[in-house]
Design a protein around this motif. Structure first.
Motif, PDB file in Angstrom:
ATOM      1  N   MET A  63     -36.930  -8.290   7.254  1.00 28.94           N
ATOM      2  CA  MET A  63     -35.884  -9.484   7.505  1.00 28.94           C
ATOM      3  C   MET A  63     -34.961  -9.500   6.390  1.00 28.94           C
ATOM      4  O   MET A  63     -35.263  -9.263   5.251  1.00 28.94           O
ATOM      5  CB  MET A  63     -36.655 -10.714   7.881  1.00 28.94           C
ATOM      6  N   GLY A  64     -33.740  -9.599   6.991  1.00 26.93           N
ATOM      7  CA  GLY A  64     -32.764 -10.140   6.218  1.00 26.93           C
ATOM      8  C   GLY A  64     -33.023 -11.744   5.796  1.00 26.93           C
ATOM      9  O   GLY A  64     -33.476 -12.365   6.397  1.00 26.93           O
ATOM     10  N   LEU A  65     -32.280 -11.947   4.656  1.00 27.53           N
ATOM     11  CA  LEU A  65     -32.275 -13.408   4.011  1.00 27.53           C
ATOM     12  C   LEU A  65     -32.079 -14.529   5.264  1.00 27.53           C
ATOM     13  O   LEU A  65     -32.762 -15.368   5.422  1.00 27.53           O
ATOM     14  CB  LEU A  65     -31.684 -13.536   2.957  1.00 27.53           C
ATOM     15  N   SER A  66     -31.223 -14.368   6.101  1.00 29.34           N
ATOM     16  CA  SER A  66     -30.624 -15.135   6.898  1.00 29.34           C
ATOM     17  C   SER A  66     -31.604 -15.478   7.962  1.00 29.34           C
ATOM     18  O   SER A  66     -31.966 -16.397   8.388  1.00 29.34           O
ATOM     19  CB  SER A  66     -29.192 -14.960   7.502  1.00 29.34           C
ATOM     20  N   THR A  67     -31.967 -14.361   8.407  1.00 28.02           N
ATOM     21  CA  THR A  67     -33.187 -14.239   9.324  1.00 28.02           C
ATOM     22  C   THR A  67     -34.452 -15.093   9.106  1.00 28.02           C
ATOM     23  O   THR A  67     -34.949 -15.841   9.929  1.00 28.02           O
ATOM     24  CB  THR A  67     -33.542 -12.801   9.833  1.00 28.02           C
ATOM     25  N   TYR A  68     -34.957 -14.658   7.771  1.00 24.16           N
ATOM     26  CA  TYR A  68     -35.976 -15.373   7.151  1.00 24.16           C
ATOM     27  C   TYR A  68     -35.995 -16.679   7.138  1.00 24.16           C
ATOM     28  O   TYR A  68     -36.772 -17.640   7.582  1.00 24.16           O
ATOM     29  CB  TYR A  68     -36.304 -14.774   5.787  1.00 24.16           C
ATOM     30  N   LEU A  69     -34.613 -17.233   6.413  1.00 22.76           N
ATOM     31  CA  LEU A  69     -34.515 -18.803   6.293  1.00 22.76           C
ATOM     32  C   LEU A  69     -34.130 -19.286   7.751  1.00 22.76           C
ATOM     33  O   LEU A  69     -34.461 -20.799   7.554  1.00 22.76           O
ATOM     34  CB  LEU A  69     -33.095 -18.889   5.510  1.00 22.76           C
ATOM     35  N   VAL A 108     -35.587  -9.005   2.568  1.00 23.87           N
ATOM     36  CA  VAL A 108     -34.775  -8.319   1.630  1.00 23.87           C
ATOM     37  C   VAL A 108     -33.777  -9.377   1.062  1.00 23.87           C
ATOM     38  O   VAL A 108     -32.958  -9.934   1.967  1.00 23.87           O
ATOM     39  CB  VAL A 108     -34.131  -7.203   2.312  1.00 23.87           C
ATOM     40  N   SER A 109     -33.743  -9.567   0.076  1.00 23.69           N
ATOM     41  CA  SER A 109     -32.712 -10.472  -0.562  1.00 23.69           C
ATOM     42  C   SER A 109     -32.347  -9.973  -2.445  1.00 23.69           C
ATOM     43  O   SER A 109     -33.271  -9.755  -2.903  1.00 23.69           O
ATOM     44  CB  SER A 109     -33.173 -11.749  -0.500  1.00 23.69           C
ATOM     45  N   THR A 110     -31.203 -10.319  -2.679  1.00 19.99           N
ATOM     46  CA  THR A 110     -31.075 -10.227  -4.003  1.00 19.99           C
ATOM     47  C   THR A 110     -30.726 -11.566  -4.657  1.00 19.99           C
ATOM     48  O   THR A 110     -30.787 -11.595  -5.932  1.00 19.99           O
ATOM     49  CB  THR A 110     -29.593  -9.412  -4.019  1.00 19.99           C
ATOM     50  N   THR A 111     -31.032 -12.544  -4.059  1.00 21.48           N
ATOM     51  CA  THR A 111     -30.770 -13.964  -4.485  1.00 21.48           C
ATOM     52  C   THR A 111     -31.898 -14.620  -4.396  1.00 21.48           C
ATOM     53  O   THR A 111     -32.396 -15.716  -5.250  1.00 21.48           O
ATOM     54  CB  THR A 111     -29.473 -14.732  -3.982  1.00 21.48           C
ATOM     55  N   LEU A 112     -32.845 -14.470  -3.495  1.00 23.32           N
ATOM     56  CA  LEU A 112     -34.139 -15.393  -3.377  1.00 23.32           C
ATOM     57  C   LEU A 112     -35.156 -14.769  -4.472  1.00 23.32           C
ATOM     58  O   LEU A 112     -35.393 -13.779  -4.600  1.00 23.32           O
ATOM     59  CB  LEU A 112     -34.722 -15.142  -1.972  1.00 23.32           C
ATOM     60  N   GLU A 113     -35.533 -15.749  -5.180  1.00 20.03           N
ATOM     61  CA  GLU A 113     -36.505 -15.369  -6.339  1.00 20.03           C
ATOM     62  C   GLU A 113     -38.026 -15.086  -5.786  1.00 20.03           C
ATOM     63  O   GLU A 113     -38.533 -14.158  -6.132  1.00 20.03           O
ATOM     64  CB  GLU A 113     -36.689 -16.418  -7.357  1.00 20.03           C
ATOM     65  N   HIS A 150     -43.580 -18.334   1.211  1.00 19.94           N
ATOM     66  CA  HIS A 150     -45.234 -18.244   1.684  1.00 19.94           C
ATOM     67  C   HIS A 150     -45.516 -17.041   0.959  1.00 19.94           C
ATOM     68  O   HIS A 150     -44.807 -16.148   0.829  1.00 19.94           O
ATOM     69  CB  HIS A 150     -45.031 -18.160   3.215  1.00 19.94           C
ATOM     70  N   PRO A 151     -46.916 -17.292   0.492  1.00 22.69           N
ATOM     71  CA  PRO A 151     -47.476 -16.035  -0.361  1.00 22.69           C
ATOM     72  C   PRO A 151     -47.514 -14.791   0.748  1.00 22.69           C
ATOM     73  O   PRO A 151     -47.762 -13.650  -0.038  1.00 22.69           O
ATOM     74  CB  PRO A 151     -48.708 -16.687  -0.607  1.00 22.69           C
ATOM     75  N   ALA A 152     -47.424 -14.817   2.018  1.00 23.25           N
ATOM     76  CA  ALA A 152     -47.953 -13.566   2.851  1.00 23.25           C
ATOM     77  C   ALA A 152     -46.448 -12.859   3.040  1.00 23.25           C
ATOM     78  O   ALA A 152     -46.484 -11.813   3.693  1.00 23.25           O
ATOM     79  CB  ALA A 152     -48.406 -14.215   4.079  1.00 23.25           C
ATOM     80  N   VAL A 153     -45.362 -13.591   2.517  1.00 23.66           N
ATOM     81  CA  VAL A 153     -44.095 -13.053   2.612  1.00 23.66           C
ATOM     82  C   VAL A 153     -43.761 -12.360   1.157  1.00 23.66           C
ATOM     83  O   VAL A 153     -43.548 -13.147   0.391  1.00 23.66           O
ATOM     84  CB  VAL A 153     -42.908 -13.773   3.287  1.00 23.66           C
ATOM     85  N   THR A 154     -43.027 -10.953   1.159  1.00 25.88           N
ATOM     86  CA  THR A 154     -42.889 -10.373  -0.018  1.00 25.88           C
ATOM     87  C   THR A 154     -41.374 -10.296   0.010  1.00 25.88           C
ATOM     88  O   THR A 154     -40.776  -9.740   1.031  1.00 25.88           O
ATOM     89  CB  THR A 154     -43.433  -8.972  -0.199  1.00 25.88           C
ATOM     90  N   VAL A 155     -40.817 -10.657  -1.183  1.00 31.13           N
ATOM     91  CA  VAL A 155     -39.279 -10.513  -1.494  1.00 31.13           C
ATOM     92  C   VAL A 155     -38.936  -8.953  -1.826  1.00 31.13           C
ATOM     93  O   VAL A 155     -39.798  -8.604  -2.899  1.00 31.13           O
ATOM     94  CB  VAL A 155     -38.788 -11.670  -2.421  1.00 31.13           C
ATOM     95  N   VAL A 156     -38.097  -8.340  -1.535  1.00 33.49           N
ATOM     96  CA  VAL A 156     -37.862  -6.984  -1.988  1.00 33.49           C
ATOM     97  C   VAL A 156     -36.310  -7.014  -2.077  1.00 33.49           C
ATOM     98  O   VAL A 156     -35.538  -7.727  -1.490  1.00 33.49           O
ATOM     99  CB  VAL A 156     -38.087  -5.913  -0.681  1.00 33.49           C
ATOM    100  N   ARG A 157     -36.065  -6.393  -3.271  1.00 37.50           N
ATOM    101  CA  ARG A 157     -34.516  -6.362  -3.595  1.00 37.50           C
ATOM    102  C   ARG A 157     -33.845  -5.199  -3.055  1.00 37.50           C
ATOM    103  O   ARG A 157     -32.933  -5.290  -2.426  1.00 37.50           O
ATOM    104  CB  ARG A 157     -34.299  -6.053  -5.119  1.00 37.50           C
ATOM    105  N   ASP A 158     -34.409  -3.945  -3.139  1.00 39.00           N
ATOM    106  CA  ASP A 158     -33.959  -2.585  -2.520  1.00 39.00           C
ATOM    107  C   ASP A 158     -34.902  -2.216  -1.242  1.00 39.00           C
ATOM    108  O   ASP A 158     -36.198  -1.635  -1.930  1.00 39.00           O
ATOM    109  CB  ASP A 158     -33.811  -1.730  -3.708  1.00 39.00           C
TER     110      ASP A 158
END
Length: 185
Positions: free
Chosen positions: A67-73, A88-93, A97-105
């Motif tokens: 998901m893109g950040l806007s979709t996720y939020l 996928v986000s370059t700004t979200l640290e 939720h622990p079941a969702v992983t943030v990915v930069r690239d």
């Protein structure tokens, strides 16, 4: 090998959402909703699956979602608990939720996921993410609605990179909505 599939709704003028992320302007009916739940149960957010009788229905098409950040939020913190979830986000640290992983690239992740066993990988908005992943997208499933949005989030945005796809399946509904499957040429 697993495929990266961009499954998205789009207006006649090429928008997947309005300027504020709106998507409630897409027309539908009970028959179309029932078809979507039967054909793509994995794309129904977890919070609604029990309400429409999909609580224990196994995934048919996807077992991972990007998901893109806007979709996720725009949704709950754990929108697709029945899928492996990446935002996928370059700004979200970190995700909410622990079941969702943030990915930069997302490109290296997609290449890795494609090599694993499993069902296909779903690109779930937005247009910027689809533009970034366009070289990796193997299939499009486009739900086209008979409405003009006028402005909003484009189906794909980014650099000019003409990419050919071939239609492989098509279905239409009495609402004027149609769904077309395209495979990379």
């Amino acid at each position: 090998m697993r495929k990266l599939v961009y499954y998205a709704a789009v207006s006649l003028d090429g928008y997947i959402a309005g300027p504020g992320g709106e998507y409630d302007f897409y027309p539908g009916n009970d028959a179309y909703t029932a078809w979507m739940a039967e054909r793509f149960p994995d794309t129904i957010p977890t919070q609604f699956r029990d309400q429409i009788g999909l609580g224990d229905v196994p995934n048919k098409n996807f077992d991972a979602v990007l998901m893109g950040l806007s979709t996720y939020l725009a949704g709950p913190a754990n929108p697709f608990a029945h899928l492996e979830q990446y935002v996928v986000s370059t700004t979200l640290e970190k995700s909410h939720h622990p079941a969702v992983t943030v990915v930069r690239d997302p490109v290296p992740l997609v290449k890795e996921l494609k090599q694993r066993d499993g069902l296909d990988i779903w690109v779930c908005g937005g247009g910027k993410l689809a533009g970034c992943l366009l070289p990796e997208i193997d299939r499009l499933v486009i739900k086209s609605y008979p409405v003009i949005a006028g402005a909003g989030v484009s189906l794909v945005s980014g650099n000019f990179q003409p990419t050919q796809f071939t239609p492989v399946e098509h279905i239409s509904f009495d609402t004027g909505t149609y769904v077309t499957w395209f495979d990379r040429k």
